[in-house]
Design a protein around this motif. Structure first.
Motif, PDB file in Angstrom:
ATOM      1  N   LEU A   1       0.836  -1.222   0.000  1.00  0.00           N
ATOM      2  CA  LEU A   1       0.000   0.000   0.000  1.00  0.00           C
ATOM      3  C   LEU A   1       0.857   1.252   0.000  1.00  0.00           C
ATOM      4  CD1 LEU A   1      -2.715  -1.100   2.545  1.00  0.00           C
ATOM      5  CD2 LEU A   1      -2.891  -0.962   0.081  1.00  0.00           C
TER       6      LEU A   1
ATOM      7  N   MET B   1       0.477   5.458  -3.303  1.00  0.00           N
ATOM      8  CA  MET B   1      -0.928   5.527  -3.727  1.00  0.00           C
ATOM      9  C   MET B   1      -1.195   6.805  -4.507  1.00  0.00           C
ATOM     10  SD  MET B   1      -2.113   2.862  -2.442  1.00  0.00           S
ATOM     11  CE  MET B   1      -3.636   2.510  -1.620  1.00  0.00           C
ATOM     12  N   CYS B   2      -0.433   7.892  -4.183  1.00  0.00           N
ATOM     13  CA  CYS B   2      -0.798   9.186  -4.794  1.00  0.00           C
ATOM     14  C   CYS B   2      -0.720   9.094  -6.319  1.00  0.00           C
ATOM     15  CB  CYS B   2       0.110  10.271  -4.241  1.00  0.00           C
ATOM     16  SG  CYS B   2       0.162  10.256  -2.444  1.00  0.00           S
TER      17      CYS B   2
ATOM     18  N   TYR C   1       2.137  15.672 -11.548  1.00  0.00           N
ATOM     19  CA  TYR C   1       2.378  14.376 -10.897  1.00  0.00           C
ATOM     20  C   TYR C   1       3.772  13.840 -11.189  1.00  0.00           C
ATOM     21  CZ  TYR C   1      -2.415  14.648  -9.572  1.00  0.00           C
ATOM     22  OH  TYR C   1      -3.577  15.075  -9.006  1.00  0.00           O
TER      23      TYR C   1
ATOM     24  N   PRO D   1     -13.502  10.165  -7.992  1.00  0.00           N
ATOM     25  CA  PRO D   1     -14.124   9.082  -7.216  1.00  0.00           C
ATOM     26  C   PRO D   1     -13.882   7.717  -7.859  1.00  0.00           C
ATOM     27  CG  PRO D   1     -15.683  10.871  -7.620  1.00  0.00           C
ATOM     28  CD  PRO D   1     -14.468  11.195  -8.410  1.00  0.00           C
TER      29      PRO D   1
ATOM     30  N   PHE E   1     -10.689   6.073  -6.629  1.00  0.00           N
ATOM     31  CA  PHE E   1     -10.770   5.455  -5.289  1.00  0.00           C
ATOM     32  C   PHE E   1     -11.513   4.132  -5.362  1.00  0.00           C
ATOM     33  CE2 PHE E   1      -8.843   8.402  -2.552  1.00  0.00           C
ATOM     34  CZ  PHE E   1      -9.187   9.706  -2.891  1.00  0.00           C
ATOM     35  N   LEU E   2     -12.679   4.163  -6.028  1.00  0.00           N
ATOM     36  CA  LEU E   2     -13.502   2.939  -6.033  1.00  0.00           C
ATOM     37  C   LEU E   2     -12.752   1.794  -6.715  1.00  0.00           C
ATOM     38  CD1 LEU E   2     -16.939   4.579  -6.911  1.00  0.00           C
ATOM     39  CD2 LEU E   2     -16.182   3.696  -4.706  1.00  0.00           C
TER      40      LEU E   2
ATOM     41  N   GLY F   1      -9.993   0.498  -4.497  1.00  0.00           N
ATOM     42  CA  GLY F   1     -10.536  -0.220  -3.334  1.00  0.00           C
ATOM     43  C   GLY F   1     -10.984  -1.616  -3.724  1.00  0.00           C
TER      44      GLY F   1
ATOM     45  N   LEU G   1      -8.037  -3.851  -4.585  1.00  0.00           N
ATOM     46  CA  LEU G   1      -7.329  -4.302  -3.378  1.00  0.00           C
ATOM     47  C   LEU G   1      -8.097  -5.463  -2.749  1.00  0.00           C
ATOM     48  CD1 LEU G   1      -6.064  -1.114  -1.486  1.00  0.00           C
ATOM     49  CD2 LEU G   1      -4.746  -2.931  -2.531  1.00  0.00           C
ATOM     50  N   GLY G   2      -9.432  -5.306  -2.694  1.00  0.00           N
ATOM     51  CA  GLY G   2     -10.247  -6.391  -2.111  1.00  0.00           C
ATOM     52  C   GLY G   2     -10.041  -7.671  -2.907  1.00  0.00           C
TER      53      GLY G   2
ATOM     54  N   VAL H   1      -6.825  16.062  -1.004  1.00  0.00           N
ATOM     55  CA  VAL H   1      -6.842  14.591  -0.960  1.00  0.00           C
ATOM     56  C   VAL H   1      -7.848  14.069  -1.973  1.00  0.00           C
ATOM     57  CG1 VAL H   1      -7.294  12.613   0.493  1.00  0.00           C
ATOM     58  CG2 VAL H   1      -6.316  14.694   1.475  1.00  0.00           C
ATOM     59  N   LEU H   2      -9.033  14.679  -2.018  1.00  0.00           N
ATOM     60  CA  LEU H   2     -10.113  14.031  -2.764  1.00  0.00           C
ATOM     61  C   LEU H   2     -10.132  14.466  -4.216  1.00  0.00           C
ATOM     62  CD1 LEU H   2     -12.763  14.347   0.035  1.00  0.00           C
ATOM     63  CD2 LEU H   2     -11.579  12.292  -0.692  1.00  0.00           C
TER      64      LEU H   2
ATOM     65  N   PHE I   1      -5.631  13.912  -5.226  1.00  0.00           N
ATOM     66  CA  PHE I   1      -5.012  12.635  -4.822  1.00  0.00           C
ATOM     67  C   PHE I   1      -3.661  12.791  -4.173  1.00  0.00           C
ATOM     68  CE2 PHE I   1      -8.154  10.276  -6.693  1.00  0.00           C
ATOM     69  CZ  PHE I   1      -8.340  10.592  -8.011  1.00  0.00           C
TER      70      PHE I   1
ATOM     71  N   ILE J   1      -2.332  10.642   0.097  1.00  0.00           N
ATOM     72  CA  ILE J   1      -3.219   9.482   0.321  1.00  0.00           C
ATOM     73  C   ILE J   1      -2.612   8.572   1.385  1.00  0.00           C
ATOM     74  CG2 ILE J   1      -4.244   7.481  -0.794  1.00  0.00           C
ATOM     75  CD1 ILE J   1      -5.412   9.874  -1.949  1.00  0.00           C
TER      76      ILE J   1
ATOM     77  N   LEU K   1      -4.817   7.173   4.399  1.00  0.00           N
ATOM     78  CA  LEU K   1      -5.268   5.799   4.675  1.00  0.00           C
ATOM     79  C   LEU K   1      -4.650   5.291   5.968  1.00  0.00           C
ATOM     80  CD1 LEU K   1      -5.110   4.065   1.189  1.00  0.00           C
ATOM     81  CD2 LEU K   1      -7.110   4.827   2.460  1.00  0.00           C
TER      82      LEU K   1
ATOM     83  N   PRO L   1      -7.794  -1.486   4.136  1.00  0.00           N
ATOM     84  CA  PRO L   1      -7.648  -0.458   3.088  1.00  0.00           C
ATOM     85  C   PRO L   1      -8.748  -0.523   2.036  1.00  0.00           C
ATOM     86  CG  PRO L   1      -5.923  -2.142   2.914  1.00  0.00           C
ATOM     87  CD  PRO L   1      -6.622  -2.400   4.200  1.00  0.00           C
ATOM     88  N   GLY L   2      -9.212  -1.731   1.716  1.00  0.00           N
ATOM     89  CA  GLY L   2     -10.212  -1.827   0.644  1.00  0.00           C
ATOM     90  C   GLY L   2     -11.421  -0.950   0.956  1.00  0.00           C
TER      91      GLY L   2
ATOM     92  N   LEU M   1     -10.831   2.830   0.986  1.00  0.00           N
ATOM     93  CA  LEU M   1     -10.775   3.488  -0.323  1.00  0.00           C
ATOM     94  C   LEU M   1     -12.169   3.675  -0.891  1.00  0.00           C
ATOM     95  CD1 LEU M   1      -7.655   1.779  -1.828  1.00  0.00           C
ATOM     96  CD2 LEU M   1      -8.093   4.232  -1.778  1.00  0.00           C
ATOM     97  N   ILE M   2     -13.019   2.679  -0.701  1.00  0.00           N
ATOM     98  CA  ILE M   2     -14.373   2.816  -1.263  1.00  0.00           C
ATOM     99  C   ILE M   2     -15.092   3.975  -0.566  1.00  0.00           C
ATOM    100  CG2 ILE M   2     -16.600   1.643  -1.366  1.00  0.00           C
ATOM    101  CD1 ILE M   2     -15.024  -0.953  -1.845  1.00  0.00           C
TER     102      ILE M   2
ATOM    103  N   ALA N   1     -13.652   6.506   0.735  1.00  0.00           N
ATOM    104  CA  ALA N   1     -13.030   7.752   0.235  1.00  0.00           C
ATOM    105  C   ALA N   1     -13.623   8.099  -1.140  1.00  0.00           C
ATOM    106  CB  ALA N   1     -11.519   7.552   0.126  1.00  0.00           C
ATOM    107  N   GLY N   2     -13.890   7.071  -1.958  1.00  0.00           N
ATOM    108  CA  GLY N   2     -14.468   7.330  -3.280  1.00  0.00           C
ATOM    109  C   GLY N   2     -15.811   8.022  -3.148  1.00  0.00           C
ATOM    110  N   ILE N   3     -16.622   7.527  -2.225  1.00  0.00           N
ATOM    111  CA  ILE N   3     -17.956   8.142  -2.060  1.00  0.00           C
ATOM    112  C   ILE N   3     -17.794   9.563  -1.532  1.00  0.00           C
ATOM    113  CG2 ILE N   3     -20.143   7.899  -0.826  1.00  0.00           C
ATOM    114  CD1 ILE N   3     -19.444   4.804  -0.826  1.00  0.00           C
TER     115      ILE N   3
ATOM    116  N   ALA O   1     -15.319  11.488  -2.164  1.00  0.00           N
ATOM    117  CA  ALA O   1     -14.852  12.321  -3.291  1.00  0.00           C
ATOM    118  C   ALA O   1     -16.052  12.750  -4.127  1.00  0.00           C
ATOM    119  CB  ALA O   1     -13.864  11.529  -4.137  1.00  0.00           C
ATOM    120  N   MET O   2     -17.011  11.816  -4.285  1.00  0.00           N
ATOM    121  CA  MET O   2     -18.212  12.191  -5.050  1.00  0.00           C
ATOM    122  C   MET O   2     -18.914  13.344  -4.354  1.00  0.00           C
ATOM    123  SD  MET O   2     -20.198   8.798  -6.293  1.00  0.00           S
ATOM    124  CE  MET O   2     -19.213   7.349  -6.544  1.00  0.00           C
TER     125      MET O   2
END
Lengths: 209, 225, 231, 302
Positions: free
Chosen positions: A26, A29-30, A105, A181, A184-185, A188, A191-192, C21-22, C25, C28, C32, C198-199, C202-203, C205-207, C209-210
Motif C-alpha cells: 500500500l 498511492m498518490c 504528478y 471518485p 478510489f472505487l 478499493g 485491493l479487495g 486529498v479528494l 489525490f 493518500i 489511509l 484499506p479496501g 478506499l471505497i 473515500a471514493g464516495i 470524493a463524489m
C-alpha cells in the motif's frame, strides 16, 4: 524479519507480486490514483518512476557507507529529487504532450513512498547488485499495478484501451471512472480482489501441505 | 547519544549533504541548459503548428520564419500587451492573425488561440491549447466537431452569446455543449474579452501595412506563449 | 477588493472544491494510514497544516528571490561577478530539489522542536512526523504555488501562497477527520473479509470524493456574492 | 559560457542552502537534545515487538522501561524466548537462569462424547455466556468448547476439536491470552522443561461419584498417583504436579498405570510413536466455506 536477507533474485521476484508495492505494501498511492485515468499516461509514469527508482537505488547503495543516521532521509530525498528533475526535463523535451498531461504528478514522484521506502529498507544496506534487482522488481510490480488499474478505468471510463476503441459504440461511457471518485472505487475493489485471491491461494496451500 | 559537536562539527557532520548538493546542483544545471532549447522549441512549435489550421491559406514555416524574425506585440490603451502572430501565406502576403488568449474556466485556467482574418474582422478558427475542465463533460470544448468549429465565420465585432437550443445560422450565437454550459460560456467570455481589448490595435497594425513593423515591446521582449 | 475575491477563491478552492486529498489525490498514504481514530487524524491534520504553511512560506521566498527566471538575487550576484546584466540567469531547474530540501529540513526541525517541548504530543503521533516528509500534499502545495513560474504576470504573491497553504491544510484536516469518523464506525459493521482495512477505506473515500465534487460550482457563486456585498 | 555560469550558480545556491540547513539542524540537534536512556532503546531493539502482553506489561515499550528502570525479570518475554532473555541479560549485565518457554495447557480431557448430563444450549455461542447458564453440561469445571480461547488467541494456536480446547504447540508462544479469556480458568501456563510434559488433564474438584456422574474421563481424586510419584501431591480432590522440581527423566509410569481414569496426559510436541501411528493415514480434505463472512465471527446478538 528473516535474519538472513533475501538474495537478489528473491528480492526481484518479491517486488513483482508477493510484495507488490501497491497491492501488498500500500505504498505510492498518490500517483497510482492520479494518473491511471488512461493506460498511456499510467505507463509513462511507471517508466519515469522505474528510471528514478533504479538510479536512486544504485546511487544510494554506492554511498551507503557514508550515510549518517540522522541525515540519511535528507540524502535520500536529495538524490531522488535530482533524478526526478532529470526525468521531468527529459519528458518535457522529448514527450511534451505526455508531460503536459501528467502535469504536477511527475515531480510528485519525489515523495512517492515506494522509492523512499526501498531506499531505506534495501539499498542503504545492500550491495549495488541486490539494490538493482530490488529496484527493477519493485518498478515492475509498480508498473503492473498501475497498468491493471489504468486498464480497468480506461475501458470502463472511456471505452478505449491505449487510445484504441475497445468497447462497442453503444457502451455508455462511465464518466465517473475517469473522475477522482472512480479512482478510489477502482483501487478499493482491486485491493479487495487481490486480498481475496491471496487468501484463497494461502488456504489452498495450507490444505495440501 | 552522539557526542556534542562543536560549531564546526555541525557542518562537518553534514559534509555529505553539502557535497551531494554541490554535485547535484551542477548536474541539474548541466541537464537544464542541454535540454532547454528542445523544451522551448516544443512550446513554440505547439503554437506554430496550429497556425495553418486556424487561418486558412497560411503557411506554417513561412509564418514561423516571419514571426521569429520580429515579434509583433500589440498593446491597448491601459498598457496590457499581448504577443500576436502574423500568419502569412507561402509568398509572404499576410493571410490573418493568431491571437493567444486565456482566462478562468470552470475548474481551472483555459488557454486558447483565436484565428482572425487579415483585417481582423471575422474569426477564422479557435483552438483550445490548455484546459483542465471535467473530463467527459467540460473537456469537450477541445473537440472540433462539437464546439470549436462554430467559431469560424463569426464576426469579431459583436460579442458571442451562448445558447442551449440550436443557434440561428449567421447570428453570433454558439451552441453550448450539453452539461458543460459554464465551460462553454467561459470560452466565449475569454474570446469576447480578448477581442474587445486587442481588436483595435491589431486592426491598426493591419492598416499600417502588410509587412510586420517591429514595435518596441513595452514589457521584456520575450516569448510569452 | 479584487485581491480579496481571489484570496477567498483560492481558500475555498483549496479547502473544499479542489480538496488536496479528494480531488488532487495527494497525501493518500497518511490519509489511509492515520485515519483509524479521530484524535490522531486531527493531530495529523494540524501537523500537516503547520508544516505546509512553513514550507510554503520558505519556498515562496526562495522562488521569488532565486528561482524565478529573472530573479533579483542571481542577477545581482552575476553583476557583482562582472557579467553583463543583459544575460538572464534561469535557475528554475533547481525548484524541485530546493522544495523537497526545505520540506525535509523543516520537518526534521519541527520534529526536534516538538520532541523537546511537547513530549506528550510527540508520543501520540511521533511516528507520523517523519511520515509527513514523504507526504505528497506538502510538496504539491509548493508546486501549486510555483505553477506560474515561467510567466511573470501569473506568479503568486506571498498572500496567495499562504492562503493556498492554509486552505489546503484545512481541507486535508477536514478530509482526514471525516474519514477517521467514518472508519471508527466501520469497525462495528459487517465488512466482507477481503475488503477489511484499506479496501473499504478506499471505497468510502471514493464516495466522499463524489460528495466533494458537489462543491464544484460553489466558487463562482461566492465570487459573485462577494462582489455584490462589496458593491 | 552561459551553461558554465548557470551550473556554478546552481551548485553554489544549493551548497549555501545545504550549509545553512546543516548548521541550523546541528544547532537544533544540540539545543533540543532530549536525553533518551540508550539502555531502554537497546532493550526495545532486541524485543520481538509483538506487543502481545505475555510479559504482563501493556506493550514492549513499557516492558523495556520496566526492565531498564524497575529491574523487572529479563525472562518474561514469552515470544522472545531464551534468545531474547539472553540479549536482555547481556544489556542489563544480569545472569539469567536457564529459562523454559511457558506454554498454555488445558486442564480438561473431556471430548463431546465423554461429557454426560448435557442439555441442548442455543444461547450465545460463547463460553462466557454459557458459563453463566446452569446445567449446560454436567461438569461445572470442565471445558465448554465454545471457543472463547480460540477467538482470544492471536497466533491461531488453540482450537476447539470435538468439544475440547486443544493447544497446537507448534504455534503457541505462551502469551496467556487464552488463559485470560477462559471463563472457567482451566488453562494455565506450564514451563516446558522437555518437549513432552505430563499434565493433570482435569480440574473437577468434586468427589469421585459426582465426577463419575458427569464425566467419563474426569479424575475421581483416588490419590493413587500421589502415593506413587513424589512430584505429585493431592490438593483437595485433585493431584498437582510441582513443576519447579520437574525434570525430563522424572518417571511417572507407575502412577499412570495406577490411575483408573485417563486424566493424566502427555502434552507438547507429538512424540515419535504418535507420528508413526498416524503416518499411514491420508489427510482428510475438509470442505470449508472459501470465504468467511463476519456473521459467525462476531458475537451473535440474538
Amino acid at each position: 524479519m528473516a535474519s538472513q536477507d533475501p538474495t537478489a533474485v528473491e528480492r526481484f521476484i518479491n517486488g513483482i507480486l508477493p510484495e507488490n508495492p501497491v497491492y501488498r505494501q500500500l505504498l505510492g498511492m498518490c500517483p497510482t490514483l492520479a494518473v491511471t485515468g488512461a493506460v498511456k499516461p499510467a505507463m509513462t509514469m511507471a517508466a519515469a518512476t522505474a528510471f528514478v527508482l533504479i538510479s536512486a537505488n544504485v546511487m544510494i547503495s554506492l554511498i551507503r557507507g557514508l550515510l549518517k543516521p540522522h541525515l540519511r532521509i535528507l540524502v535520500f530525498t536529495l538524490t531522488i529529487a535530482t533524478f526526478v528533475t532529470i526525468a521531468d526535463r527529459f519528458l518535457a523535451a522529448y514527450m511534451y504532450q505526455m508531460s503536459k498531461q501528467l502535469g504536477p504528478y511527475v515531480p510528485l514522484i519525489i515523495v512517492n513512498c515506494v522509492i523512499i521506502s526501498r531506499c531505506e529498507i534495501c539499498s542503504s544496506k545492500q550491495r549495488v547488485g541486490v539494490a538493482i534487482a530490488d529496484g527493477v522488481g519493485m518498478s515492475l510490480g509498480f508498473a503492473l499495478a498501475l497498468g491493471s488499474i489504468a486498464t480497468v478505468r480506461e475501458i470502463l471510463g472511456s471505452g478505449t484501451w491505449f487510445g484504441l476503441p475497445v468497447m462497442p459504440e453503444s457502451w455508455p461511457k462511465w464518466g465517473i471512472m475517469v473522475l477522482p471518485p472512480g479512482a478510489f472505487l477502482t483501487l478499493g475493489l482491486l485491493l479487495g480482489a487481490a486480498e481475496w485471491i491471496g487468501r484463497k491461494r494461502a488456504e489452498k496451500a495450507k490444505q495440501n501441505r | 547519544m552522539d557526542e556534542q559537536p562543536t560549531r564546526k562539527g555541525y557542518i562537518g557532520q553534514a559534509w555529505l549533504v553539502i557535497l551531494l548538493s554541490l554535485v547535484y546542483g551542477g548536474a541539474l544545471a548541466g541537464v537544464e541548459t542541454a535540454l532547454r532549447e528542445t523544451i522551448a522549441e516544443n512550446k513554440r512549435r505547439e503554437t506554430y503548428d496550429r497556425i495553418p489550421v486556424l487561418v486558412p491559406g497560411a503557411d506554417g514555416d513561412k509564418t514561423r520564419e516571419v514571426n521569429q524574425a520580429d515579434e509583433v506585440i500589440v498593446a491597448d490603451a491601459d498598457g496590457n500587451w499581448q504577443r500576436v502572430y502574423l500568419a502569412v501565406a507561402a509568398d509572404g502576403a499576410p493571410a490573418g492573425w493568431v491571437l493567444p488568449a486565456g482566462g478562468q474556466g470552470f475548474a481551472d485556467r483555459i488557454d486558447v488561440l483565436i484565428g482572425l482574418d487579415a483585417q481582423a474582422s471575422t474569426i477564422t478558427g479557435l483552438y483550445v491549447l490548455d484546459q483542465k475542465e471535467t473530463p467527459g463533460l467540460g473537456n469537450f470544448i477541445t473537440s472540433e466537431a462539437l464546439f470549436t468549429n462554430q467559431f469560424a465565420g463569426k464576426s469579431a465585432d459583436d460579442p458571442l452569446t451562448v445558447v442551449t437550443t440550436d443557434p440561428i445560422s449567421g447570428s453570433h450565437q454558439i451552441k453550448a455543449i450539453t452539461g458543460a454550459t459554464i465551460s462553454s460560456e467561459s470560452v466565449c467570455r475569454i474570446v469576447n474579452r480578448t477581442l474587445a481589448t486587442f481588436k483595435q490595435p491589431i486592426r491598426r497594425r493591419a492598416l499600417q501595412g502588410g509587412k510586420a513593423t517591429a514595435q518596441a515591446p513595452p514589457g521584456p521582449g520575450k516569448d510569452t506563449q | 477588493m479584487e485581491t480579496l475575491v481571489i484570496l477567498v477563491q483560492i481558500a475555498i478552492g483549496a479547502a473544499l472544491i479542489n480538496n488536496f486529498v479528494l480531488h488532487y489525490f495527494v497525501g493518500i498514504c497518511p490519509f489511509l494510514g492515520v485515519s483509524r481514530r479521530v484524535d490522531t487524524a486531527f493531530g495529523m491534520g494540524c501537523a500537516v497544516t503547520f508544516v505546509v504553511t512553513i514550507a510554503a512560506l520558505l519556498n515562496w521566498t526562495f522562488t521569488y528571490f532565486i528561482l524565478r527566471p529573472s530573479a533579483p538575487l542571481p542577477a545581482w550576484v552575476w553583476e557583482m561577478a562582472g557579467g553583463d546584466p543583459q544575460t538572464e540567469i534561469d535557475l528554475s531547474v533547481l525548484s524541485y530539489i530546493m522544495y523537497i530540501f526545505v520540506i525535509a529540513s523543516s520537518v526534521q526541525f519541527v520534529e526536534m522542536y516538538v520532541r523537546k517541548f511537547f513530549p506528550h504530543l510527540y508520543k501520540s503521533f511521533g511516528v507520523y512526523l517523519p511520515l509527513i516528509t514523504t507526504n505528497c500534499a506538502i510538496l504539491f502545495a509548493c508546486l501549486e504555488i510555483m505553477k506560474h513560474l515561467d510567466d511573470p504576470t501569473g506568479l503568486w504573491g506571498v498572500h496567495e501562497a499562504l492562503t493556498l497553504a492554509v486552505g489546503g491544510g484545512v481541507g486535508f484536516t477536514i478530509a482526514i477527520s471525516l474519514m477517521a469518523g467514518i472508519r471508527e464506525e466501520l469497525d462495528l459493521c459487517d465488512v466482507p473479509e477481503p475488503l477489511k482495512g484499506p479496501g473499504i477505506a478506499l471505497i468510502v473515500a471514493g464516495i466522499m470524493a463524489m460528495a466533494f465534487m458537489g462543491f464544484a460550482g460553489v466558487d463562482q457563486g461566492i465570487q459573485n456574492a462577494i462582489r455584490l456585498l462589496l458593491q | 559560457m552561459l551553461t558554465a555560469v548557470t551550473m556554478i550558480l546552481a551548485a553554489a545556491v544549493l551548497a549555501i542552502l545545504a550549509i545553512a540547513v546543516a548548521y541550523v539542524l546541528g544547532w537544533a540537534n544540540r539545543a533540543f537534545h532530549v536525553e533518551v536512556d540508550p539502555q531502554v532503546e537497546a532493550i526495545l531493539e532486541s524485543l520481538p515487538g509483538a506487543n502481545c502482553g505475555g510479559c504482563g506489561f501493556v506493550g514492549c515499550a513499557e516492558y523495556a522501561e520496566a526492565v531498564a528502570r524497575a529491574g523487572a525479570d529479563v525472562a518474561l518475554c514469552a515470544p522472545g524466548g531464551a534468545g531474547c532473555a539472553r540479549r536482555l541479560a547481556e544489556i542489563m549485565g544480569v545472569s539469567v537462569s536457564r529459562t523454559f518457554p511457558y506454554r498454555a495447557v488445558v486442564h480438561c480431557a473431556a471430548h463431546e462424547d465423554h461429557k454426560l448430563d448435557r442439555t441442548p444450549y442455543d444461547g450465545e455461542p460463547t463460553c462466557a455466556a454459557a458459563n453463566l447458564v446452569a446445567g449446560v453440561q454436567g461438569c461445572t469445571f470442565g471445558c465448554l468448547g465454545l471457543g472463547d480461547c480460540t477467538r482470544a488467541c492471536g497466533y491461531d494456536a488453540i482450537h476447539v476439536i470435538d468439544g475440547l480446547a486443544t493447544v497446537d504447540y507448534e504455534k503457541c508462544i505462551g502469551c496467556k491470552a487464552c488463559a485470560r479469556a477462559c471463563p472457567r480458568n482451566i488453562i494455565t501456563m506450564v514451563p516446558f522443561k522437555s518437549d513432552r510434559m505430563l499434565v493433570i488433564a482435569c480440574s473437577n474438584q468434586d468427589a469421585g461419584p459426582d465426577v463419575k456422574a458427569v464425566c467419563q474421563v474426569g479424575c475421581i481424586g483416588c490419590s493413587a498417583c500421589s502415593r506413587n510419584a513424589e512430584l505429585m501431591e493431592m490438593k483437595g480432590k485433585l493431584p498437582m504436579i510441582d513443576y519447579d522440581r520437574y525434570d525430563e527423566w522424572a518417571d511417572f509410569t507407575v502412577a499412570r498405570e495406577k490411575c483408573p481414569r485417563e486424566s493424566m496426559l502427555y502434552v507438547g510436541k507429538p512424540s515419535a510413536e504418535d507420528l508413526a501411528a498416524v503416518a499411514g493415514e491420508e489427510m482428510p480434505s475438509r470442505i470449508e466455506a472459501d470465504f468467511k463472512t463476519t456473521v459467525d465471527e462476531t458475537q451473535w446478538r440474538g
